[in-house]
Design an enzyme around this catalytic site. Structure first.
Site, PDB file in Angstrom:
ATOM      1  N   VAL A  64     -13.018 -21.183  42.548  1.00  7.16           N
ATOM      2  CA  VAL A  64     -13.888 -21.279  43.644  1.00  7.16           C
ATOM      3  C   VAL A  64     -13.822 -20.336  45.236  1.00  7.16           C
ATOM      4  CG1 VAL A  64     -13.395 -24.146  44.163  1.00  7.16           C
ATOM      5  CG2 VAL A  64     -12.042 -22.530  44.948  1.00  7.16           C
ATOM      6  N   SER A 122      -5.386 -16.702  40.725  1.00  4.70           N
ATOM      7  CA  SER A 122      -5.166 -16.272  41.999  1.00  4.70           C
ATOM      8  C   SER A 122      -5.786 -14.128  41.785  1.00  4.70           C
ATOM      9  CB  SER A 122      -5.112 -16.244  43.688  1.00  4.70           C
ATOM     10  OG  SER A 122      -2.977 -15.862  43.467  1.00  4.70           O
ATOM     11  N   HIS A 182       5.117 -18.507  31.806  1.00  2.00           N
ATOM     12  CA  HIS A 182       6.055 -18.610  33.139  1.00  2.00           C
ATOM     13  C   HIS A 182       6.875 -20.047  33.425  1.00  2.00           C
ATOM     14  CE1 HIS A 182       3.117 -16.046  36.428  1.00  2.00           C
ATOM     15  NE2 HIS A 182       3.656 -15.825  35.491  1.00  2.00           N
ATOM     16  N   CYS A 221      24.826 -29.052  32.378  1.00  2.00           N
ATOM     17  CA  CYS A 221      25.028 -28.922  30.555  1.00  2.00           C
ATOM     18  C   CYS A 221      26.262 -29.346  30.181  1.00  2.00           C
ATOM     19  CB  CYS A 221      24.691 -27.377  30.155  1.00  2.00           C
ATOM     20  SG  CYS A 221      25.171 -26.776  28.702  1.00  2.00           S
ATOM     21  N   GLN A 264       0.026 -19.761  33.320  1.00  2.00           N
ATOM     22  CA  GLN A 264       0.482 -19.683  33.783  1.00  2.00           C
ATOM     23  C   GLN A 264       1.186 -21.075  34.790  1.00  2.00           C
ATOM     24  OE1 GLN A 264      -0.630 -16.046  37.253  1.00  2.00           O
ATOM     25  NE2 GLN A 264      -2.946 -16.757  36.148  1.00  2.00           N
TER      26      GLN A 264
HETATM   27  C1  BJW Z   1      -9.525 -23.040  42.067  1.00  2.00           C
HETATM   28  C2  BJW Z   1      -9.885 -24.937  42.268  1.00  2.00           C
HETATM   29  C3  BJW Z   1     -10.314 -25.288  41.462  1.00  2.00           C
HETATM   30  C4  BJW Z   1      -8.267 -23.497  43.709  1.00  2.00           C
HETATM   31  N1  BJW Z   1     -11.167 -25.019  40.446  1.00  2.00           N
HETATM   32  N2  BJW Z   1     -10.010 -22.839  41.066  1.00  2.00           N
HETATM   33  C5  BJW Z   1       3.104  -5.243  39.830  1.00  2.00           C
HETATM   34  C6  BJW Z   1       2.117  -5.262  40.705  1.00  2.00           C
HETATM   35  C7  BJW Z   1       2.374  -5.764  41.763  1.00  2.00           C
HETATM   36  C8  BJW Z   1       3.854  -6.808  41.949  1.00  2.00           C
HETATM   37  C9  BJW Z   1       4.075  -6.211  40.657  1.00  2.00           C
HETATM   38  C10 BJW Z   1       3.531  -6.071  39.413  1.00  2.00           C
HETATM   39  N3  BJW Z   1       3.719  -6.145  38.927  1.00  2.00           N
HETATM   40  C11 BJW Z   1       4.886  -7.488  38.597  1.00  2.00           C
HETATM   41  C12 BJW Z   1       5.261  -7.739  40.128  1.00  2.00           C
HETATM   42  C13 BJW Z   1       6.158  -7.706  40.505  1.00  2.00           C
HETATM   43  C14 BJW Z   1       5.827  -9.752  41.110  1.00  2.00           C
HETATM   44  C15 BJW Z   1       4.275  -9.401  41.438  1.00  2.00           C
HETATM   45  O1  BJW Z   1       3.347 -10.172  40.258  1.00  2.00           O
HETATM   46  N4  BJW Z   1       4.801  -9.836  42.585  1.00  2.00           N
HETATM   47  C16 BJW Z   1       3.274 -10.035  43.413  1.00  2.00           C
HETATM   48  C17 BJW Z   1       2.986 -11.020  44.440  1.00  2.00           C
HETATM   49  C18 BJW Z   1       3.153  -9.099  44.311  1.00  2.00           C
HETATM   50  N5  BJW Z   1       5.476  -9.961  39.674  1.00  2.00           N
HETATM   51  C19 BJW Z   1       7.288 -10.625  38.861  1.00  2.00           C
HETATM   52  O2  BJW Z   1       8.210 -10.377  39.656  1.00  2.00           O
HETATM   53  C20 BJW Z   1       7.298 -11.268  37.470  1.00  2.00           C
HETATM   54  N6  BJW Z   1       8.168 -10.241  36.357  1.00  2.00           N
HETATM   55  C21 BJW Z   1       8.028  -9.388  36.440  1.00  2.00           C
HETATM   56  O3  BJW Z   1       7.351  -8.424  36.782  1.00  2.00           O
HETATM   57  O4  BJW Z   1       8.979  -8.933  36.232  1.00  2.00           O
HETATM   58  C22 BJW Z   1       9.389  -7.637  35.959  1.00  2.00           C
HETATM   59  C23 BJW Z   1      11.039  -7.519  34.730  1.00  2.00           C
HETATM   60  C24 BJW Z   1      11.045  -7.626  33.439  1.00  2.00           C
HETATM   61  C25 BJW Z   1      11.658  -7.374  32.418  1.00  2.00           C
HETATM   62  C26 BJW Z   1      12.826  -8.081  32.965  1.00  2.00           C
HETATM   63  C27 BJW Z   1      12.979  -8.001  34.690  1.00  2.00           C
HETATM   64  C28 BJW Z   1      12.427  -7.774  35.278  1.00  2.00           C
HETATM   65  C29 BJW Z   1       7.415 -12.303  37.367  1.00  2.00           C
HETATM   66  C30 BJW Z   1       6.328 -13.210  38.275  1.00  2.00           C
HETATM   67  C31 BJW Z   1       6.581 -15.224  38.336  1.00  2.00           C
HETATM   68  C32 BJW Z   1       5.988 -16.237  38.919  1.00  2.00           C
HETATM   69  N7  BJW Z   1       7.111 -16.937  39.144  1.00  2.00           N
HETATM   70  C33 BJW Z   1       5.376 -18.553  40.096  1.00  2.00           C
HETATM   71  C34 BJW Z   1       6.593 -18.762  40.279  1.00  2.00           C
HETATM   72  C35 BJW Z   1       6.859 -20.237  39.070  1.00  2.00           C
HETATM   73  C36 BJW Z   1       7.511 -21.454  38.720  1.00  2.00           C
HETATM   74  C37 BJW Z   1       6.669 -22.572  39.322  1.00  2.00           C
HETATM   75  O5  BJW Z   1       5.466 -22.793  39.421  1.00  2.00           O
HETATM   76  O6  BJW Z   1       7.891 -22.746  40.860  1.00  2.00           O
HETATM   77  O7  BJW Z   1       4.477 -18.612  38.990  1.00  2.00           O
HETATM   78  S1  BJW Z   1       5.086 -17.918  41.548  1.00  2.00           S
HETATM   79  C38 BJW Z   1       3.454 -18.240  40.665  1.00  2.00           C
HETATM   80  O8  BJW Z   1       2.584 -17.393  41.388  1.00  2.00           O
HETATM   81  C39 BJW Z   1       3.184 -19.159  39.686  1.00  2.00           C
HETATM   82  C40 BJW Z   1       2.489 -18.992  39.323  1.00  2.00           C
HETATM   83  O9  BJW Z   1       1.980 -19.368  38.123  1.00  2.00           O
HETATM   84  C41 BJW Z   1       2.102 -17.636  39.549  1.00  2.00           C
HETATM   85  C42 BJW Z   1       0.080 -17.147  40.046  1.00  2.00           C
HETATM   86  O10 BJW Z   1      -0.196 -18.216  40.573  1.00  2.00           O
HETATM   87  P1  BJW Z   1      -1.533 -18.584  40.664  1.00  2.00           P
HETATM   88  O11 BJW Z   1      -1.762 -19.778  39.237  1.00  2.00           O
HETATM   89  O12 BJW Z   1      -2.944 -17.497  40.400  1.00  2.00           O
HETATM   90  O13 BJW Z   1      -2.025 -19.611  41.768  1.00  2.00           O
HETATM   91  P2  BJW Z   1      -2.336 -19.355  43.405  1.00  2.00           P
HETATM   92  O14 BJW Z   1      -2.437 -20.695  44.486  1.00  2.00           O
HETATM   93  O15 BJW Z   1      -1.970 -17.710  43.576  1.00  2.00           O
HETATM   94  O16 BJW Z   1      -3.953 -19.722  43.042  1.00  2.00           O
HETATM   95  C43 BJW Z   1      -4.972 -20.283  42.789  1.00  2.00           C
HETATM   96  C44 BJW Z   1      -6.349 -20.371  42.440  1.00  2.00           C
HETATM   97  O17 BJW Z   1      -7.166 -21.013  42.484  1.00  2.00           O
HETATM   98  C45 BJW Z   1      -7.082 -19.771  43.619  1.00  2.00           C
HETATM   99  O18 BJW Z   1      -7.960 -18.057  43.564  1.00  2.00           O
HETATM  100  C46 BJW Z   1      -8.415 -20.730  44.186  1.00  2.00           C
HETATM  101  O19 BJW Z   1      -9.720 -20.228  45.164  1.00  2.00           O
HETATM  102  C47 BJW Z   1      -8.363 -20.990  42.796  1.00  2.00           C
HETATM  103  N8  BJW Z   1      -8.721 -22.281  42.849  1.00  2.00           N
HETATM  104  N9  BJW Z   1      -8.815 -24.339  43.836  1.00  2.00           N
HETATM  105  C48 BJW Z   1     -10.984 -23.403  40.641  1.00  2.00           C
HETATM  106  N10 BJW Z   1     -11.314 -27.028  41.511  1.00  2.00           N
HETATM  107 ZN    ZN Z   2      25.927 -24.294  29.055  1.00  2.00          ZN
END
Ligand code: BJW
Ligand code: ZN
Length: 244
Positions: A218, A193, A119, A147, A101
């Site tokens: 963690v 997460s 992502h 562009c 991701q």
């Molecule tokens: C350690 C550690 C160490 C710390 N060792 N561990 C179903 C249910 C509810 C909602 C939805 C659903 N389906 C869709 C949704 C809506 C939405 C969503 O999920 N919302 C929820 C948050 C409620 N999803 C979307 O909108 C997605 N799109 C979609 O569904 O489209 C439908 C569609 C279809 C067709 C046409 C049109 C539309 C898209 C989601 C995009 C997410 N984007 C981001 C930003 C990306 C760009 C950027 O980076 O700027 O992606 S948000 C952000 O969260 C980023 C990450 O990839 C993503 C996940 O986060 P991640 O990686 O889990 O990080 P953290 O910080 O949350 O967690 C870190 C973890 O590490 C923690 O657990 C710590 O404990 C641990 N940790 N140190 C091991 N050393």
């Molecule tokens: Zn262009």
């Protein structure tokens, strides 16, 4: 046998391993996570920075934020967790698919090849006018990025090649990620997460298809109770031991 030894045994007996990584694996490289302590979403609202609506409203603000994140990533190095996955991929007797991701590109810099960036990438730019997509690793970027079709100055805009909330995942990589989850023997979930969908949905997909699911984090996540093994700790410490 403890959870760690059990997980090691599953991994070493597996022919196919899939891994889902999140921001936690890059935390030990000094890159902020989204939701943890010091996380990006603790002080900023995703609605203001990571949605198509936010970009349409205030592209300068969104670009400044991404430019800052590019500079953070550019001065970071992959850590032992990234490297352990890259080394594991080189093994002859196991097929590894790395689903990330993360947009930071650190898996590639650590030497991984089989990476599905579900992502997108912070190093990719995309033109909303002509659809052209390209890599640009300059830090800082000249803002707004332009562009060759001239978008950026007038009608169309150039945006980061990442997936924002409300957007679909890239059609060329998402089916492969689902397929990896459905066909692996072991599904390793590292540093996420597990609250963002559809990425988190890969975990129950793998479980229902019969994989052993092992979580490295963690902290506990909403998926912890549904997986076969939980290894609590830092990925940069656990992965090298686990995949050795
Ligand atoms: C350690 C550690 C160490 C710390 N060792 N561990 C179903 C249910 C509810 C909602 C939805 C659903 N389906 C869709 C949704 C809506 C939405 C969503 O999920 N919302 C929820 C948050 C409620 N999803 C979307 O909108 C997605 N799109 C979609 O569904 O489209 C439908 C569609 C279809 C067709 C046409 C049109 C539309 C898209 C989601 C995009 C997410 N984007 C981001 C930003 C990306 C760009 C950027 O980076 O700027 O992606 S948000 C952000 O969260 C980023 C990450 O990839 C993503 C996940 O986060 P991640 O990686 O889990 O990080 P953290 O910080 O949350 O967690 C870190 C973890 O590490 C923690 O657990 C710590 O404990 C641990 N940790 N140190 C091991 N050393
Ligand atoms: Zn262009």
């Amino acid at each position: 046998m403890n959870a760690f030894e059990q997980a090691r045994e599953w991994i070493h007996a597996a022919g196919k391993v899939a891994v889902l990584t999140g921001a936690g694996i890059s935390a030990e490289s000094g890159i902020p996570t989204f939701r943890g302590p010091g996380g990006l979403w603790r002080e900023r609202r995703p609605e203001d920075l990571a949605t198509p609506q936010a970009f349409a409203r205030d592209p300068d603000l969104v670009w400044q934020w991404y430019d800052w994140r590019r500079s953070v990533v550019a001065s970071a190095e992959p850590n032992a967790g990234h490297r352990a996955l890259a080394e594991f991929e080189q093994r002859k007797n196991v097929a590894l698919t790395l689903v990330t991701q993360n947009v930071d590109g650190l898996h590639r810099r650590a030497g991984s090849h089989s990476i599905l960036e579900i992502h997108g990438s912070i190093w990719t730019l995309r033109c909303t006018a002509c659809g052209r997509e390209w890599r640009d690793e300059s830090v800082p970027l000249a803002l707004p990025p332009l562009c060759i079709c001239n978008a950026g100055l007038g009608s169309g805009q150039v945006r980061p090649g990442v997936v924002w909330f409300g957007e679909g995942l890239p059609a060329d990589v998402w089916p492969s990620a689902e397929n990896a989850a459905k066909t692996c023997d072991v599904f390793l979930v590292v540093g996420t997460s597990a609250v963002v969908y559809p990425a988190a949905g890969l975990i129950p997909i793998a479980k229902h298809a019969g994989a052993r699911v092992v979580e490295v984090n963690v902290e506990a996540t909403p998926m912890s109770a549904r997986v076969d093994g939980v290894l609590q700790g830092r990925s940069a410490e656990i992965l090298p031991e686990l995949l050795r």
